[in-house]
Write an enzyme that holds these catalytic residues in place. Sequence first.
Site, PDB file in Angstrom:
ATOM      1  N   GLY A   1       7.058   0.778  -3.853  1.00 41.03           N
ATOM      2  CA  GLY A   1       7.535  -0.101  -4.904  1.00 41.03           C
ATOM      3  C   GLY A   1       6.920   0.133  -6.264  1.00 41.03           C
ATOM      4  O   GLY A   1       7.243  -0.585  -7.215  1.00 41.03           O
TER       5      GLY A   1
ATOM      6  N   ARG B   1     -10.599  -0.463   2.147  1.00 41.12           N
ATOM      7  CA  ARG B   1     -10.375   0.240   3.420  1.00 41.12           C
ATOM      8  C   ARG B   1     -10.641   1.718   3.216  1.00 41.12           C
ATOM      9  O   ARG B   1     -10.860   2.186   2.099  1.00 41.12           O
ATOM     10  CB  ARG B   1      -8.921   0.051   3.863  1.00 41.12           C
ATOM     11  CG  ARG B   1      -7.938   0.459   2.752  1.00 41.12           C
ATOM     12  CD  ARG B   1      -6.535   0.669   3.238  1.00 41.12           C
ATOM     13  NE  ARG B   1      -5.579   0.865   2.156  1.00 41.12           N
ATOM     14  CZ  ARG B   1      -5.368   1.998   1.509  1.00 41.12           C
ATOM     15  NH1 ARG B   1      -6.066   3.090   1.825  1.00 41.12           N
ATOM     16  NH2 ARG B   1      -4.469   2.083   0.540  1.00 41.12           N
TER      17      ARG B   1
ATOM     18  N   SER C   1       0.852  -1.188   0.000  1.00 37.88           N
ATOM     19  CA  SER C   1       0.000   0.000   0.000  1.00 37.88           C
ATOM     20  C   SER C   1       0.883   1.231   0.000  1.00 37.88           C
ATOM     21  O   SER C   1       2.103   1.149   0.142  1.00 37.88           O
ATOM     22  CB  SER C   1      -0.923   0.013   1.227  1.00 37.88           C
ATOM     23  OG  SER C   1      -0.184   0.186   2.418  1.00 37.88           O
TER      24      SER C   1
END
Length: 407
Positions: free
Chosen positions: A162, A277, A158
């Site tokens: 990366g 979320r 998250s």
Amino acid sequence: MTGTTSPRLVLVESNTTGSGREFCARARALGVEPLLLTRDPRRYAYVEQDAIPHLVTDTADRESVAALCRGLGGSVAGVTSSSEYFVATAAAAARSLGLPAPDPEAVDRCRDKALQRRILAAAGVPGPLSREVRSTAEGAALARVAGGTVVVKPVLGSGSDGVRACSGPAETAEALRPLLDAEPGRALVEEYLDGPEFSVETFDERVVGVTAKRLGSPPRFLETGHEHPADLAPGAERALAETALAALRALGLGWGPAHVEIRLTTAGPRIVEVNPRLAGGMIPALVEAATGVDLVAATVARVLGAPVPLEPTRSEAAAIRFLFAGQAGTVALVSTDGAERSPGVVRAAVTVREGARVEVTHSFRDRIGHVIAVAPRPARAVAEAEHALGLLGVLVSRDDDAALPAD
């Protein structure tokens, strides 16, 4: 501790910054005591500051978390997490107790970005061309065929950790190497989507609003700020909302909060990714500043089975801008006074203390402060936030004793 009869909201780990502390505050406002399950409570400064009850346990073991929650008996009124990494674990524990929660299997499907891509493509939800790879040679070959910019991203994670835009096979292989060396040894190579980025904030099957996202310079996708609501024509806003809801349906989500990131390309909306979320990046605070809708309070209420307040109480525009550490070193001076007094500012904060060490990671972890401004129109909120950001003072002393302001 386990003998108490007070209702509890069990929180499985937390954000180190952002909404974790707010989950505890909202629970207490509803007369429910938060209880944090964590491997290391020292990771969260607010645990000591706010006297948050906690138990140390192996939160990486999903069944152990569920068993611990069952062992707490009837005092558990809800189980959740403010951290994406533990949403499915909390959901599984809640469902084992017969408490409200999203489908943990749907959350797991969503969190695996390779699987998420396959499900969305099968359902006809538009996104980038995407391939899962297990070797740098495989990724470099895809980049060679693409002939232009591609995006490398981990299948788990998250905060854009990366995620990198790469030009050509060599850059692609370089970006893939650390991702493939880590668990689970898989990564994605994707088509680069041109166009502005937005996020659709949803709750259950309802669109709460659309946020404009501001990104830093390539090759990384570092979020430098947001505006809510996004300044969009009604047709574009409707297209983004419909695409987000189609993605949630395809993934079997639609319970509680979700944060759906979308690029608005010349060919229409394309899904960047779906997050099961609440949004990060202080977006819930931005939504509340603009509309009065408290998404953290709504999430806590949903988990506890209480009425969920989602009706707007005001109609403003809000903008946030982040301050980043421009160099590694020690924080020599912190000042928020000028930013706090700036017109339109409702929040100005520095999240590092004098004497603290800062590093540059080229990720969201480089944020060391932020300002939120509110105005009747988005353009004015943006101008006021950007002006106030220049007044937010942090001096970082390098190891050679030269002190420079943060970016």
